[in-house]
Design a protein around this motif. Sequence first.
Motif, PDB file in Angstrom:
ATOM      1  N   TRP A   1       0.748  -1.282  -0.003  1.00  0.00           N
ATOM      2  CA  TRP A   1      -0.279   0.058  -0.081  1.00  0.00           C
ATOM      3  C   TRP A   1       0.719   1.034   0.118  1.00  0.00           C
ATOM      4  CZ3 TRP A   1       0.707   3.237   4.254  1.00  0.00           C
ATOM      5  CH2 TRP A   1       1.112   2.455   5.268  1.00  0.00           C
ATOM      6  N   ILE A   2       0.236   2.351  -0.386  1.00  0.00           N
ATOM      7  CA  ILE A   2       0.678   3.730  -0.365  1.00  0.00           C
ATOM      8  C   ILE A   2       0.074   4.655   0.491  1.00  0.00           C
ATOM      9  CG2 ILE A   2       1.932   3.275  -2.777  1.00  0.00           C
ATOM     10  CD1 ILE A   2       0.054   5.257  -3.916  1.00  0.00           C
ATOM     11  N   ARG A   3       0.604   5.610   0.915  1.00  0.00           N
ATOM     12  CA  ARG A   3      -0.402   6.510   1.487  1.00  0.00           C
ATOM     13  C   ARG A   3      -0.806   7.581   0.646  1.00  0.00           C
ATOM     14  NH1 ARG A   3       3.118   8.532   5.736  1.00  0.00           N
ATOM     15  NH2 ARG A   3       2.262   6.968   6.972  1.00  0.00           N
ATOM     16  N   ALA A   4      -2.146   7.363   0.277  1.00  0.00           N
ATOM     17  CA  ALA A   4      -2.738   8.065  -0.826  1.00  0.00           C
ATOM     18  C   ALA A   4      -4.426   7.896  -0.578  1.00  0.00           C
ATOM     19  CB  ALA A   4      -2.369   7.576  -2.103  1.00  0.00           C
ATOM     20  N   ARG A   5      -5.025   8.833  -1.194  1.00  0.00           N
ATOM     21  CA  ARG A   5      -6.467   8.278  -1.258  1.00  0.00           C
ATOM     22  C   ARG A   5      -7.067   7.959  -2.583  1.00  0.00           C
ATOM     23  NH1 ARG A   5      -9.308  13.286   2.258  1.00  0.00           N
ATOM     24  NH2 ARG A   5      -8.642  12.868   4.211  1.00  0.00           N
ATOM     25  N   LEU A   6      -7.902   6.948  -2.554  1.00  0.00           N
ATOM     26  CA  LEU A   6      -8.417   6.398  -3.972  1.00  0.00           C
ATOM     27  C   LEU A   6      -9.695   7.197  -4.461  1.00  0.00           C
ATOM     28  CD1 LEU A   6      -7.685   4.186  -6.362  1.00  0.00           C
ATOM     29  CD2 LEU A   6      -9.038   2.711  -4.850  1.00  0.00           C
ATOM     30  N   TYR A   7      -9.814   7.275  -5.772  1.00  0.00           N
ATOM     31  CA  TYR A   7     -11.029   7.963  -6.087  1.00  0.00           C
ATOM     32  C   TYR A   7     -11.474   7.188  -7.554  1.00  0.00           C
ATOM     33  CZ  TYR A   7     -10.169  11.947  -3.100  1.00  0.00           C
ATOM     34  OH  TYR A   7      -9.992  12.752  -2.111  1.00  0.00           O
TER      35      TYR A   7
ATOM     36  N   MET B   1       0.547  11.460 -13.476  1.00  0.00           N
ATOM     37  CA  MET B   1       1.882  11.713 -13.283  1.00  0.00           C
ATOM     38  C   MET B   1       2.876  10.477 -12.782  1.00  0.00           C
ATOM     39  SD  MET B   1       1.765  15.679 -12.228  1.00  0.00           S
ATOM     40  CE  MET B   1       3.660  16.024 -12.503  1.00  0.00           C
ATOM     41  N   ARG B   2       3.755  10.043 -13.410  1.00  0.00           N
ATOM     42  CA  ARG B   2       4.511   8.920 -12.666  1.00  0.00           C
ATOM     43  C   ARG B   2       5.504   9.412 -11.653  1.00  0.00           C
ATOM     44  NH1 ARG B   2       9.165   7.535 -15.548  1.00  0.00           N
ATOM     45  NH2 ARG B   2       8.418   8.083 -17.582  1.00  0.00           N
ATOM     46  N   ARG B   3       5.418   8.898 -10.634  1.00  0.00           N
ATOM     47  CA  ARG B   3       6.142   9.357  -9.351  1.00  0.00           C
ATOM     48  C   ARG B   3       6.842   8.435  -8.720  1.00  0.00           C
ATOM     49  NH1 ARG B   3       6.582  13.707 -11.519  1.00  0.00           N
ATOM     50  NH2 ARG B   3       5.168  15.454 -11.178  1.00  0.00           N
ATOM     51  N   ARG B   4       7.802   8.423  -8.064  1.00  0.00           N
ATOM     52  CA  ARG B   4       8.446   7.604  -6.909  1.00  0.00           C
ATOM     53  C   ARG B   4       7.654   7.711  -5.749  1.00  0.00           C
ATOM     54  NH1 ARG B   4      12.226   4.521  -8.471  1.00  0.00           N
ATOM     55  NH2 ARG B   4      13.686   5.255 -10.069  1.00  0.00           N
ATOM     56  N   VAL B   5       7.263   6.457  -5.275  1.00  0.00           N
ATOM     57  CA  VAL B   5       6.479   6.378  -3.755  1.00  0.00           C
ATOM     58  C   VAL B   5       7.025   5.265  -3.123  1.00  0.00           C
ATOM     59  CG1 VAL B   5       4.437   6.996  -4.952  1.00  0.00           C
ATOM     60  CG2 VAL B   5       4.880   4.807  -5.100  1.00  0.00           C
ATOM     61  N   PRO B   6       6.852   5.648  -1.800  1.00  0.00           N
ATOM     62  CA  PRO B   6       7.286   4.451  -0.767  1.00  0.00           C
ATOM     63  C   PRO B   6       6.139   3.745  -0.587  1.00  0.00           C
ATOM     64  CG  PRO B   6       6.876   6.582   0.555  1.00  0.00           C
ATOM     65  CD  PRO B   6       6.788   7.078  -0.857  1.00  0.00           C
ATOM     66  N   VAL B   7       6.508   2.253  -0.853  1.00  0.00           N
ATOM     67  CA  VAL B   7       5.501   1.167  -0.724  1.00  0.00           C
ATOM     68  C   VAL B   7       5.688   0.355   0.378  1.00  0.00           C
ATOM     69  CG1 VAL B   7       4.327  -0.795  -1.710  1.00  0.00           C
ATOM     70  CG2 VAL B   7       5.169   1.155  -3.234  1.00  0.00           C
ATOM     71  N   THR B   8       4.688   0.394   1.281  1.00  0.00           N
ATOM     72  CA  THR B   8       4.673  -0.641   2.300  1.00  0.00           C
ATOM     73  C   THR B   8       4.223  -2.157   1.939  1.00  0.00           C
ATOM     74  OG1 THR B   8       4.494   1.056   4.000  1.00  0.00           O
ATOM     75  CG2 THR B   8       4.049  -1.013   4.875  1.00  0.00           C
ATOM     76  N   MET B   9       4.979  -3.018   2.063  1.00  0.00           N
ATOM     77  CA  MET B   9       4.771  -4.231   1.470  1.00  0.00           C
ATOM     78  C   MET B   9       3.798  -4.903   2.561  1.00  0.00           C
ATOM     79  SD  MET B   9       5.941  -4.388  -1.565  1.00  0.00           S
ATOM     80  CE  MET B   9       5.591  -6.076  -1.956  1.00  0.00           C
ATOM     81  N   ASP B  10       3.054  -6.038   2.448  1.00  0.00           N
ATOM     82  CA  ASP B  10       2.559  -6.894   3.292  1.00  0.00           C
ATOM     83  C   ASP B  10       3.480  -7.166   4.506  1.00  0.00           C
ATOM     84  OD1 ASP B  10       0.063  -6.352   2.201  1.00  0.00           O
ATOM     85  OD2 ASP B  10      -0.210  -8.312   1.474  1.00  0.00           O
ATOM     86  N   ASP B  11       4.693  -7.549   4.186  1.00  0.00           N
ATOM     87  CA  ASP B  11       5.643  -8.177   5.345  1.00  0.00           C
ATOM     88  C   ASP B  11       6.120  -6.735   6.074  1.00  0.00           C
ATOM     89  OD1 ASP B  11       7.438  -6.947   3.588  1.00  0.00           O
ATOM     90  OD2 ASP B  11       8.561  -8.990   3.176  1.00  0.00           O
ATOM     91  N   ASN B  12       5.829  -5.537   5.841  1.00  0.00           N
ATOM     92  CA  ASN B  12       6.186  -4.199   6.692  1.00  0.00           C
ATOM     93  C   ASN B  12       7.312  -3.888   6.252  1.00  0.00           C
ATOM     94  OD1 ASN B  12       3.600  -3.961   7.991  1.00  0.00           O
ATOM     95  ND2 ASN B  12       4.261  -5.210   9.677  1.00  0.00           N
ATOM     96  N   ARG B  13       8.100  -4.493   4.992  1.00  0.00           N
ATOM     97  CA  ARG B  13       9.270  -3.512   4.693  1.00  0.00           C
ATOM     98  C   ARG B  13       8.736  -2.640   3.577  1.00  0.00           C
ATOM     99  NH1 ARG B  13      11.050  -6.521  -0.478  1.00  0.00           N
ATOM    100  NH2 ARG B  13       9.471  -8.249  -0.669  1.00  0.00           N
ATOM    101  N   VAL B  14       9.423  -1.606   3.516  1.00  0.00           N
ATOM    102  CA  VAL B  14       9.240  -0.636   2.671  1.00  0.00           C
ATOM    103  C   VAL B  14      10.128  -0.369   1.673  1.00  0.00           C
ATOM    104  CG1 VAL B  14       8.912   2.203   2.587  1.00  0.00           C
ATOM    105  CG2 VAL B  14       8.303   0.872   4.393  1.00  0.00           C
ATOM    106  N   ILE B  15       9.543  -0.327   0.291  1.00  0.00           N
ATOM    107  CA  ILE B  15      10.436  -0.395  -0.939  1.00  0.00           C
ATOM    108  C   ILE B  15      10.066   0.856  -1.703  1.00  0.00           C
ATOM    109  CG2 ILE B  15      10.767  -2.715  -0.906  1.00  0.00           C
ATOM    110  CD1 ILE B  15       8.729  -2.844  -3.588  1.00  0.00           C
ATOM    111  N   ASP B  16      11.005   1.391  -2.414  1.00  0.00           N
ATOM    112  CA  ASP B  16      10.789   2.568  -3.482  1.00  0.00           C
ATOM    113  C   ASP B  16      10.285   2.027  -4.749  1.00  0.00           C
ATOM    114  OD1 ASP B  16      10.906   5.269  -3.934  1.00  0.00           O
ATOM    115  OD2 ASP B  16      12.931   4.952  -5.129  1.00  0.00           O
TER     116      ASP B  16
END
Length: 146
Positions: free
Chosen positions: A36-42, A102-117
Amino acid sequence: MSQFTYLFVYGTLMTTANHPISARLREESDLIGLGWIRARLYHIEDPEDPGQRYPGAVPSGYDNDRVHGEVYALSNGAEALIAAFDIYEACDPSRPEPHEFMRRRVPVTMDDNRVIDAISYLYSWDLSRATRVPSGRFNRHIPQTI
């Protein structure tokens, strides 16, 4: 390796959407998991095709705002794949600015709680005709026409 290592998708590129362009993603990259990413879905109403809607994620500063999706590892030569997605998301150089996505880099929190770019396509236009999807999960709201 390409400058694009991971791609986070949350809408029509997800496996559950069964969209033709998502088939290319699955053929040319590897699904590594959910996150997941920190964002709102519309749900965005298509300005060119009234009655049609598609998802758009907008960055958020709130901890509880999450958009859930899939993360793909991109292989060498991913530039051609990303260029195809840029065209699909209407943010390629041939489109006038400002681009809707827009294509952007985002931090993604994986289901195992590690964060990847990763990179992802985020919505950047007006939301006045959009409907928020509080669950942050597009697969629960896929219109039958996709």
